[in-house]
Design an enzyme around this catalytic site. Structure first.
Site, PDB file in Angstrom:
ATOM      1  N   GLU A 170      45.433  32.693  52.703  1.00 22.82           N
ATOM      2  CA  GLU A 170      46.671  33.383  52.333  1.00 22.82           C
ATOM      3  C   GLU A 170      47.351  34.097  53.497  1.00 22.82           C
ATOM      4  O   GLU A 170      47.429  35.335  53.501  1.00 22.82           O
ATOM      5  CB  GLU A 170      46.399  34.367  51.186  1.00 22.82           C
ATOM      6  CG  GLU A 170      45.813  33.707  49.950  1.00 22.82           C
ATOM      7  CD  GLU A 170      45.521  34.689  48.824  1.00 22.82           C
ATOM      8  OE1 GLU A 170      45.508  35.899  49.076  1.00 22.82           O
ATOM      9  OE2 GLU A 170      45.307  34.236  47.686  1.00 22.82           O
ATOM     10  N   GLU A 354      41.763  29.247  44.466  1.00 22.37           N
ATOM     11  CA  GLU A 354      41.612  30.502  43.716  1.00 22.37           C
ATOM     12  C   GLU A 354      42.512  30.450  42.500  1.00 22.37           C
ATOM     13  O   GLU A 354      43.668  30.056  42.592  1.00 22.37           O
ATOM     14  CB  GLU A 354      42.046  31.734  44.535  1.00 22.37           C
ATOM     15  CG  GLU A 354      41.089  32.179  45.579  1.00 22.37           C
ATOM     16  CD  GLU A 354      41.555  33.434  46.318  1.00 22.37           C
ATOM     17  OE1 GLU A 354      42.295  34.254  45.728  1.00 22.37           O
ATOM     18  OE2 GLU A 354      41.179  33.576  47.487  1.00 22.37           O
TER      19      GLU A 354
END
Ligand code: IFM
Length: 446
Positions: A170, A354
């Site tokens: 991320e 995720e």
């Protein structure tokens, strides 16, 4: 009892579709006295930054309880375990390997392999060594080269123990939350910083991919990006345009350079000061071929035309229903995202690296009846299946998270685990959602 259910014919019901659970070093390990300090240690020690004033010094004590935790992972029946390496644990200040730290991960990797659980290793999940932040952190171009050195030494040390590497988790969060609005470590806040940090992280990713191609050509090598799909509040031209700009700024900024070796068009609208300094050849490095793309998905956001001079869009509060962290539950956005990304780019195979939900869990008589989380998983697994049916190639899915852990600026107040952690005793309890995940995995066909 409520179950996770996918259509009977779904490829996600087969053993060829990979399932896993995910964690990250700072969020679970603890063991802080045997590593160097990182930016999150400093951030946690700054009053007012963490909701419950906690830190990662002990976290889930995974540093000591890793064997028990691997048994737990095995008991769920997953194919893979995604975790991150703590850079400040495995490297010294002078850029050499810290063998004790490396040995911790080698033992973990060996045990996972013995049990047939595929290790998905993330090299950077936000815990930048503090000594590098002291030299400018991700605002300093040199940090990208420090990352490449770390990646080089660590991949050599790990040898053939790893199934898949992700360079970064991320980049949006590290750059935007950490350097643009300052709600994450290192807590810097300026638009100029956000874009600059993002560019250096993407450069580090590209350099890291070159290292992986050389040192570890047989692993699945890629990156993990988070996406928060953008929806307009109305179909007016102004709202549609604002939504497109929001998407470029928050989502496309990170994927387009990887896939098209170019930043999205919004870069030309930014004031010169906010544009990153791009050296000749940077985008070539950034756009290295990848074996897979990791996609993290939790929620969506809605947008309308800007009301403030100089802004490109207005971002709205999350709609309802929401999870305990305040994020809207809107599974269709996951299908939409996958279908859209698949149209926009020539993507490598996708892994959902995720997906999960914070819920207000209660441990009662040794059980956590988290039917709300179970419902979230059910909806989102089906959303992935819908994308597959629409022609998108998705090869795997990781639940976030294996266990409750340090949820960054929220401290320990928000629980994302399939496993409940009692932070006083460090006792782990499989929640109802974890039991349902386990049952679904056990019922897969060849
Ligand atoms: O806990 C985080 C994780 O570290 C990165 N992705 C989002 C999760 C939930 O906020």
């Amino acid at each position: 009892m409520k179950k996770l259910s996918l259509p009977a014919h779904s490829p996600m019901q087969k053993k060829s579709f990979l399932y896993g659970v995910a964690t990250a070093s700072f969020q679970i390990e603890g063991g802080a006295d045997s590593r160097l300090p990182c930016i999150w240690d400093t951030f946690c020690a700054t009053p007012g930054k963490i909701a419950d004033a906690s830190n990662g010094l002990t976290a889930c004590d995974h540093f000591n309880k890793w064997e028990e935790d691997i048994n737990l992972i095995e008991s769920i029946g997953v194919d893979a375990y995604r975790f991150s390496v703590s850079w400040p644990r495995v490297m010294t200040k002078d850029g050499n390997v810290n063998q004790d730290g490396v040995d911790f991960y080698i033992a973990l990797l060996d045990r996972l392999n013995e049990k047939g659980i595929k290790p998905f290793v993330t090299l950077y999940h936000w815990d930048l060594p503090q000594y590098l932040e002291d030299q400018g952190g991700w605002l300093n171009r040199q940090t990208a080269y420090e990352f490449a050195n770390y990646a080089n030494l660590i991949t050599q040390a790990f040898g053939n123990r790893v199934h898949s590497y992700a360079t970064f988790n991320e980049p949006f969060c590290s750059a935007f939350l950490g350097y643009e609005i300052g709600v994450h470590a290192p807590g810097k806040a300026s638009k100029e910083f956000g874009r600059k940090a993002a560019h250096h992280i993407l450069l580090a990713h590209g350099l890291g991919m070159q290292v992986l191609q050389k040192n570890s050509p047989d692993t699945l090598n890629g990156i993990v990006l988070n996406f928060t799909p953008c929806y307009p509040v109305s179909q007016s031209d102004a709202d549609l345009q604002a939504t497109d700009l929001a998407d470029q700024y928050t989502n496309q900024w990170y994927i387009k350079p990887l896939m098209h070796k170019a930043y999205p068009e919004i870069i030309d609208l930014l004031p010169a000061k906010q544009r990153p300094e791009i050296h000749e050849g940077d985008l070539e490095i950034i756009g290295q071929p990848m074996d897979y793309l990791g996609i993290n998905f939790y929620t969506r956001l809605t947008y309308s035309a800007p009301t403030v001079e100089g802004e490109f869009f207005t971002e709205h509060e999350h709609l309802y229903p929401r999870t305990d962290i305040g994020w809207e539950i809107y599974p269709k956005a996951l299908t939409d995202l996958l279908v859209r990304m698949n149209k926009l780019y020539n993507l490598p195979p996708i892994y959902i690296t995720e997906n999960g939900a914070a819920m207000a869990d209660e441990l009662i008589d040794g059980e956590v009846q988290d039917l709300d989380r179970l419902e979230y998983y059910d909806q989102h697994l089906n959303a992935v299946n819908n994308a597959i049916e629409a022609g998108v190639r998705v090869d795997g899915y990781f639940a976030w998270s294996l266990m409750d852990n340090f949820e960054w600026a929220e401290g320990y107040l928000k629980r994302f685990g399939l496993v409940y952690v009692d932070y006083d005793t460090q006792v782990r309890t499989l929640k109802q959602s974890g039991i349902a995940y386990k049952q679904m995995l056990a019922q897969r066909s060849e």
